[in-house]
Design an enzyme around this catalytic site. Structure first.
Site, mmCIF file in Angstrom:
data_model
loop_
_atom_site.group_PDB
_atom_site.id
_atom_site.type_symbol
_atom_site.label_atom_id
_atom_site.label_comp_id
_atom_site.label_asym_id
_atom_site.label_seq_id
_atom_site.Cartn_x
_atom_site.Cartn_y
_atom_site.Cartn_z
ATOM 1 N N SER A 223 0.801 -1.223 0.000
ATOM 2 C CA SER A 223 0.000 0.000 0.000
ATOM 3 C C SER A 223 0.835 1.275 0.000
ATOM 4 O O SER A 223 0.312 2.358 -0.268
ATOM 5 C CB SER A 223 -0.926 0.026 1.219
ATOM 6 O OG SER A 223 -1.825 -1.049 1.123
ATOM 7 N N SER A 224 2.116 1.168 0.318
ATOM 8 C CA SER A 224 2.923 2.384 0.244
ATOM 9 C C SER A 224 2.970 2.891 -1.189
ATOM 10 O O SER A 224 3.223 4.066 -1.436
ATOM 11 C CB SER A 224 4.331 2.130 0.794
ATOM 12 O OG SER A 224 4.964 1.108 0.065
#
Lengths: 486, 489
Positions: A223-224
């Site tokens: 998700s980064s």
């Protein structure tokens, strides 16, 4: 009888003359031919045993050449605090015939060995005076105290990386990965000892002696990567920070029998529709996947490449390119938008993404070297801060900044919340596709959010789902509080 | 030049020897200290102890000569001390590499043993002619020494050559001492029988060939050499023994035909060895095709020779300086290949200077042979001089590809106790011969001397016995009372 003795003497003198003739042929006439034979290791030994320049951090040496008497090589490369700096310096091995390629030893070998163009006059003088050519001295940008702090933070049984960079000029202040190793073990002059040590180190799980995980190992960003997807969304003009988006628990992927579930650890399940800021803070997956399908692969690719994806560089160590490939289907694009499928990122790439946002959209090129000085301390190279790319407009950067603050103040990055200053960050938890499942746990961000100084990235590879966030968030906070003055 | 005034006395020239010794010790010990300065931080008392021991030994030898052989050649001892000191320096330098350790101490110990043994031989023997009595004992001793290494349980196979014996943890090469005993045998045998061999013979053109039965000894020597070669795989010593014999028989008879026959024998031996001895054929192949990749890579291939040539080339004209080269790359750098180490670190100039020292030493040996009055002494001196020159030629020639390489060691330089001992004993014998050659002869009516062949004398001017006149028993041959001292320069 005496005449016979005299004759014998004359014959013997002739024998001796043949020896003088043969010696002068070998030592003078054909000396150059013999010297350049590829089986003649003497030139190599002279080079390998020559003193190399010192590598320093904050003025004190971490790698230096010390006169050696115990082997055929004149100098022994000695590393100080090798476990702290092994991945940065690499190692110099006479057995291997040179420096390892991944570290400063390899990247600046010309300077360190004294063979760069700018050291021509040094070599020329040395030739005349008969002195040994001294290699150049390299001062790194790394702060030894931060490096040690990072070393102490990463547990010995984990595969973790911590990077701290200055967002305003790109200086790398700390870059630490574990497992680490003792570079001195590979700098030994004995071939058998080198072989034994190398085999032992290579058996150690997670340890790579020939590349630096922080810059050479692209892994799933999870998700980064939404820093990229969010940028594409904001740049498209179709999305604002408060745009309401549908937030289904799972998304049926087109032309596929797969479904993409929402992030299970956050609070995504609470709301079936929410503004972008909240979705980003809670790291919900489905709205980003939907938006990515809407925007198309090209706009995500454009955003990723603005941050530096798909491009290798030298800082001056070689940085492997992080990968955002051409996607062939919407299903793949959906997974790519949340940092899975075929998307990868090096820890440094994720740090650069945060740094670009922190520096109002301007990405400074990361730099590990402060100065290179000749043996007379004259500066040979002094890398100036360099703009790598204008990633986004300042207004977009401000919006992303705000969203990253929410991550820390209200969302998944709460563990990095500081009482002293505002922290902006983005977390990530990537599935690695192993069985049993292990994860890459990420956090990347910067502080102070109102006037960013340093970008910090912490990542653990192959870590338990619950352990990762316990490590990444608090460690980012520790690093930030250490590097930012009161 | 000294005058050859018959009435004057030849000067003993021991003071010149002492001055030269001073220079020799400065060179030898200086080289050792240089090694220390280059490779160690400090010169500790070890260096002074080692240097001091060498000074004591050299001075002791000098004093022994003053007392017991004061007319001995004054150049021999200083040259040998120089070479021996340089050898210790290079061995010490190689001890700093990771291949060798503590060899220099052992070499120093052997130097001490050898010099003490040489002094003892000098003092006890007093006159070289007494060795003539040992002619046939020497032959038996030679055979024993040469074949000891193949006695099961005693012998050792090192590097493919069976020339070692092991006694109580120490390795020893008895063949080295056979150089001396064979030299004595050849000299004694030919001094006894030269008349017979000279008288008979058939003239063919300008050459006079010996009778077939007189060829016996030559054939015997040839067999010994071949035996050494085949049984012990030792090409170098085989060449040396045979060369020694041919040289001595040539000097004894002054007939070039012996050399011609000797060359034929060597040729036949070489062909036989090439056909039937793998070791010899291998050396020959290496010599011709040293740089061939296959031969370079094979076991017992040309690796050592080629790396030696690289080392010499790396030294170039002036050398890298002591301690700055990489001589340890070459196998056996401190023994068989020590010449390469010198060539690399002292260069062509340094190595040539050392070869010149060998050449002068050889010439002084020959000079002793020229000067002495008895046939046995002449032949012995020539024989021992040939031992020296053949060793140097076989070693340096092998390293520089003039001839096939074979395992001989450079006299006085290479690490190895047996060779050192043998060469120092040779020095003692040659010094005695040179003393006999130069000591004053006075022709007087009343003197001389009871023993046949004795050439002792008394100095009537001083009216005292010089202590050098001893009847020599057992010496045969036709020694006339020498009327003239042999010219000497």
């Amino acid at each position: 009888m005496n005449n016979a003795i005299r004759h014998t003497w004359v014959v013997s003198v002739v024998l001796f003359l043949s020896l003088f003739a043969a010696l002068s042929l070998v030592q003078v006439v054909f000396a150059d031919d013999l010297g350049s034979d590829d089986r003649n290791s003497r030139q190599f030994i002279a080079d390998a045993g020559a003193p190399r320049g010192t590598i320093t951090v904050d003025g004190s040496p971490i790698a230096e050449s010390v006169a050696s008497e115990s082997s055929q090589y004149d100098y022994q490369r000695v590393y100080h605090d090798p476990e702290l700096y092994s991945h940065l310096t690499g190692y110099f091995s006479v057995v291997q015939g040179g420096p390892s390629q991944s570290g400063i030893e390899g990247a600046l070998n010309d300077y360190i060995s004294g063979h760069s163009d700018s050291q021509f006059f040094d070599r020329f003088t040395a030739l005349i005076t008969g002195d040994t050519v001294m290699g150049a001295q390299v001062e790194l940008t790394v702060d030894p105290e931060l490096q040690r702090l990072a070393y102490d933070l990463i547990p010995d049984d984990q595969r973790g990386t911590i990077i701290v960079t200055d967002v305003n000029n790109g200086d790398v202040k700390a870059m630490m990965s574990k497992p680490s190793y003792d570079t001195n073990e590979l700098a030994v002059h004995s071939g058998t000892e080198y072989q034994e040590n190398m085999e032992r180190l290579e058996d150690q799980s997670g340890l790579h002696v020939n590349y630096n995980v922080a810059v050479n190992r692209p892994i799933f960003p999870g998700s980064s990567f939404k820093l990229v997807t969010a940028l594409a969304m904001l740049e498209s003009g179709e999305y604002e920070i408060d745009t309401q988006l549908e937030n289904p628990a799972r998304l049926e992927l087109p032309q596929s029998d797969r479904t993409l579930p929402n992030f299970v650890a956050g609070n995504c399940a609470q709301r079936s529709e929410a503004e972008l800021n909240w979705i980003f803070a809670e790291s919900c997956n489905t709205p980003f996947a939907e938006a990515a399908i809407e925007l198309g692969g090209d706009s995500l690719l454009e955003a990723a490449e603005a941050y530096g994806w798909n491009e290798a560089m030298r800082i001056p160590v070689y940085v492997q390119s992080s990968r955002f490939p051409e996607v062939s289907s919407d299903a793949e694009l959906a997974y790519a938008s949340i940092g899975q499928a075929s998307v990868t990122a090096t820890p440094l790439q994720m740090n650069m993404a945060a740094a670009a946002i922190g520096n109002s959209g301007t990405l400074m090129k990361p730099q590990m070297v402060d100065t290179v000085r000749g043996s007379d301390l004259q500066i040979l190279s002094n890398p100036e801060p360099e703009v790598l790319s204008e990633v986004m407009d300042e207004s977009v950067a401000d919006e992303l900044n705000e969203m990253m603050i929410s991550v820390v103040e209200e969302g998944t990055g709460w563990r990095a919340d500081s009482g002293r200053f505002q922290v902006a960050a983005k977390t990530g938890t990537a599935e690695r596709g192993t069985s049993p499942e292990t994860y890459n746990s990420w956090i990347t961000g910067f502080a102070p959010a109102d006037d960013p100084e340093y970008a910090v990235t912490v990542v653990y590879e192959e870590v338990d789902f619950n352990v990762g966030p316990e490590l990444t968030g608090p460690q980012m906070l520790t690093m930030l509080e250490a590097v930012i003055d009161e | 030049m000294r005058s050859k005034d018959l009435e004057g006395h030849p000067k003993p020239r021991r003071t010149i020897e002492l001055l030269l010794l001073l220079i020799a010790l400065t060179i030898g010990i200086g080289a050792q200290v240089l090694v220390g300065l280059n490779l160690e931080d400090t010169i500790d008392q070890r260096y002074w102890a080692v240097g001091g021991l060498q000074v004591i030994l050299a001075v002791a030898f000098h004093i022994a000569l003053r007392l017991k052989a004061k007319y001995a050649d004054p150049f021999i001892l200083p040259i040998v001390v120089t070479l021996n000191g340089l050898g210790i320096a290079m061995i010490h330098r190689l001890d700093f590499t990771n291949r060798y350790d503590g060899v220099a101490e052992r070499q120093l110990m052997w130097t001490a043993i050898s010099m003490v043994a040489a002094i003892a031989l000098l003092v006890l023997l007093k006159d070289h002619r007494r060795l003539r009595q040992l002619t046939y004992i020497s032959l038996a001793l030679s055979v024993l020494l040469l074949f000891l290494p193949i006695v099961p349980g005693l012998g050792q196979d090192i590097q493919g050559a069976q020339v070692w014996i092991r006694i109580g943890g120490m390795s020893f090469q008895p063949g080295e001492l056979a150089k001396i005993t064979l030299g004595i045998f050849f000299a004694g045998f030919l001094a006894n029988n030269r008349d017979l061999i000279l008288l008979a013979g058939r003239k063919v053109g300008p050459l006079t060939f010996p009778r077939l039965q007189d060829l016996g000894p030559l054939f015997l020597a040839w067999l010994i050499a071949l035996g050494v070669l085949i049984v012990q795989n030792d090409l170098g010593n085989a060449l040396m023994f045979f060369g020694l014999f041919v040289a001595v028989i040539y000097v004894a008879t002054s007939r070039i035909s012996w050399v011609a026959i000797g060359v034929v024998f060597v040729a036949v031996g070489a062909v036989l060895a090439y056909q039937f001895v793998w070791h010899a054929r291998n050396r020959f192949d290496i010599w011709l095709n040293a740089f061939d990749r296959d031969i370079y890579d094979q076991l017992y291939g040309s690796h050592q020779l080629v790396q030696g040539l690289f080392g010499l080339a790396h030294g170039g004209l002036t050398g890298t300086g002591l301690g700055s080269g990489s001589p340890q790359i070459v196998a056996l750098a401190n023994s068989d290949m020590i010449i390469v180490a010198f060539g690399e670190e002292l260069g062509f100039l340094g190595l040539s200077a050392m070869l010149v020292l060998y050449l002068i030493l050889f010439s002084r040996y020959m000079r002793a042979g020229l000067g002495t009055r008895d046939h046995f002494g002449k032949l012995l001196a020539v024989g021992l001089a040939m031992v020296l020159v053949l060793q140097v030629f076989v070693v340096v020639g092998g390293i520089t590809r003039v001839i096939p390489m074979s395992g001989l060691v450079s006299p006085f330089l290479a690490a190895g106790g047996s060779a050192l001992l043998a060469n120092w004993l040779i020095v003692a014998i040659v010094l005695l011969i040179s003393h006999a050659a130069r000591r004053p002869i006075v022709v007087g009516p009343m003197l001389n001397t009871t023993g046949e062949g004795a050439s002792g004398t008394e100095d009537p001017l001083r009216g005292r016995n010089t202590g050098e006149q001893h009847p020599v028993t057992g010496s045969q041959g036709s020694q006339m009372a020498p009327a003239l001292k042999e010219g000497e320069s």
